[in-house]
Scaffold this active site. Sequence first.
Site, PDB file in Angstrom:
ATOM      1  CD  GLU A  46      55.868  79.572  89.034  1.00 31.19           C
ATOM      2  OE1 GLU A  46      56.498  78.488  88.929  1.00 31.19           O
ATOM      3  OE2 GLU A  46      56.318  80.564  89.624  1.00 31.19           O
ATOM      4  CB  CYS A  69      61.355  83.230  89.046  1.00 31.72           C
ATOM      5  SG  CYS A  69      61.251  82.256  87.535  1.00 31.72           S
ATOM      6  CB  ALA A 148      60.551  58.906 118.675  1.00 30.92           C
ATOM      7  CB  SER A 162      66.218  54.792 122.605  1.00 32.42           C
ATOM      8  OG  SER A 162      67.279  54.449 121.738  1.00 32.42           O
ATOM      9  CG  ASP A 194      71.052  54.454 119.337  1.00 35.97           C
ATOM     10  OD1 ASP A 194      71.271  53.877 120.420  1.00 35.97           O
ATOM     11  OD2 ASP A 194      70.228  55.374 119.201  1.00 35.97           O
ATOM     12  NE  ARG A 201      67.710  51.486 105.949  1.00 37.11           N
ATOM     13  CZ  ARG A 201      68.157  52.212 106.976  1.00 37.11           C
ATOM     14  NH1 ARG A 201      69.123  53.106 106.802  1.00 37.11           N
ATOM     15  NH2 ARG A 201      67.618  52.079 108.174  1.00 37.11           N
TER      16      ARG A 201
HETATM   17  C1  AOF Z   1      62.212  76.660  91.386  1.00 39.22           C
HETATM   18  N1  AOF Z   1      61.033  76.056  91.069  1.00 39.22           N
HETATM   19  O1  AOF Z   1      58.865  76.098  90.604  1.00 39.22           O
HETATM   20  C2  AOF Z   1      59.916  78.126  91.112  1.00 39.22           C
HETATM   21  C3  AOF Z   1      61.146  78.769  91.485  1.00 39.22           C
HETATM   22  O2  AOF Z   1      67.730  78.216  89.250  1.00 39.22           O
HETATM   23  P1  AOF Z   1      66.402  78.368  88.621  1.00 39.22           P
HETATM   24  O3  AOF Z   1      66.433  79.089  87.328  1.00 39.22           O
HETATM   25  O4  AOF Z   1      65.639  77.077  88.552  1.00 39.22           O
HETATM   26  O5  AOF Z   1      65.574  79.360  89.562  1.00 39.22           O
HETATM   27  C4  AOF Z   1      65.447  79.099  90.908  1.00 39.22           C
HETATM   28  C5  AOF Z   1      64.725  80.248  91.590  1.00 39.22           C
HETATM   29  O6  AOF Z   1      63.485  80.521  90.959  1.00 39.22           O
HETATM   30  C6  AOF Z   1      64.379  79.908  93.017  1.00 39.22           C
HETATM   31  O7  AOF Z   1      65.401  80.301  93.897  1.00 39.22           O
HETATM   32  C7  AOF Z   1      63.114  80.696  93.293  1.00 39.22           C
HETATM   33  O8  AOF Z   1      63.476  81.972  93.763  1.00 39.22           O
HETATM   34  C8  AOF Z   1      62.468  80.882  91.929  1.00 39.22           C
HETATM   35  N2  AOF Z   1      61.213  80.099  91.716  1.00 39.22           N
HETATM   36  N3  AOF Z   1      62.239  77.971  91.596  1.00 39.22           N
HETATM   37  O9  AOF Z   1      63.231  76.008  91.506  1.00 39.22           O
HETATM   38  C9  AOF Z   1      59.893  76.716  90.913  1.00 39.22           C
HETATM   39  N4  AOF Z   1      58.777  78.815  90.939  1.00 39.22           N
HETATM   40 ZN    ZN Z   2      59.996  80.433  87.757  1.00 40.76          ZN
END
Ligand code: AOF
Ligand code: ZN
Length: 357
Positions: A46, A69, A148, A162, A194, A201
């Site tokens: 945001e 948040c 696959a 495979s 395998d 990579r």
């Molecule tokens: C993100 N990226 O774009 C949004 C999040 O540890 P912080 O302060 O970076 O906060 C993480 C929390 O913030 C995450 O668990 C989620 O609930 C909220 N939103 N987090 O990392 C974002 N919008």
């Molecule tokens: Zn946020």
Amino acid sequence: MRRALDLALQGWGRVAPNPLVGAVVLAGKRTVGEGWHAEFGGPHAEVGALAAAGAAARGSTLVVTLEPCTHHGKTPPCTEAILAAGVRRVVAAIRDSDPQAQGGLDVLQRGDVAVESGLLATEAAALNAPFLFSRRQADRPFVALKLATSIDGRIADAGGRSQWVSGEAARQWVHWLRAGFDAIAVGGTTALTDNPQLTVRGSVTPRRPPVRVVFDRRAMLNHGVSLVATAREVPTWVMASPEAPAANVAILEANGVRVFRPTGLAEGLALLRANGIESLLCEGGGALGAKLLALGLVDRLYWVQAPVWLGGNAVPAFPGVPDSPIGEAPRWIPVERRTLGPDTLLVLDRQLCLPGS
Ligand code: AOF
Ligand code: ZN
């Protein structure tokens, strides 16, 4: 919102255990700012979108894939940035299920911002399935199974070969896929026959290389296996049984492999979660996949179907999964379908982890 979901994916491999988030700022129908969460601990989507919009954010609509948040975490609350920018309306795909961060839409509403949630909620929930899962259920990682197969559902020909079921585009995509998981797992037999590297990579360099996990009850791997030989470079863990010969375990540990001794698969998964693994990608073989499926421990299938027919004596994908009468067989939810060169990718979730709205 579709654009915001696409933007969110640009954080693949870089933001876990935080969610993938994308945001678009609209002035009328015009896009005036875009943002996504690009790095763990970095600015939230945001904030990036609002910064790109600048003064055009005043009176705008912010479209975002996750509820903004409200908490002071590694960065200040997005709700404050949204209020300060003068955004008039916020459309979120899903609510946040993080106990610390959630409640942003209510805060915004009290601040006279019009709020909505639920737009493309299914897609947004699928995008962040491991994040949503691990905040709801902490006793094991989110488990995805990649396979696959041929048109007739075989993972290897009658001679056991495979390696070349799927094509080059699918093989490239696997490296992208791996980058977004905390750990990659295979069974002991697959590790031996395998001799995979299970490293990433491709074009995305993950923030942390996925831990390589081998479910090898007898701890029969040795230095001749690439996973063991490179265990000091890329973290490699073996899930052995409590009865595994001590001499075998000693060889692994001497090579830098971390050995766990769970009594079964479920306990093995619990140990992974207790050691920080929130998402696990299982890449085979068929026996491990079948066991996980039979125990109801698979949350997602990444199924690549190649346009080739291998025949009745070829190796079936999931030997021994119990029968289900058609009326009672669990139906999986398709969350993505697309082509990978000549192959077809189908992503199926066992259930959706939709946070309450
Ligand atoms: C993100 N990226 O774009 C949004 C999040 O540890 P912080 O302060 O970076 O906060 C993480 C929390 O913030 C995450 O668990 C989620 O609930 C909220 N939103 N987090 O990392 C974002 N919008
Ligand atoms: Zn946020």
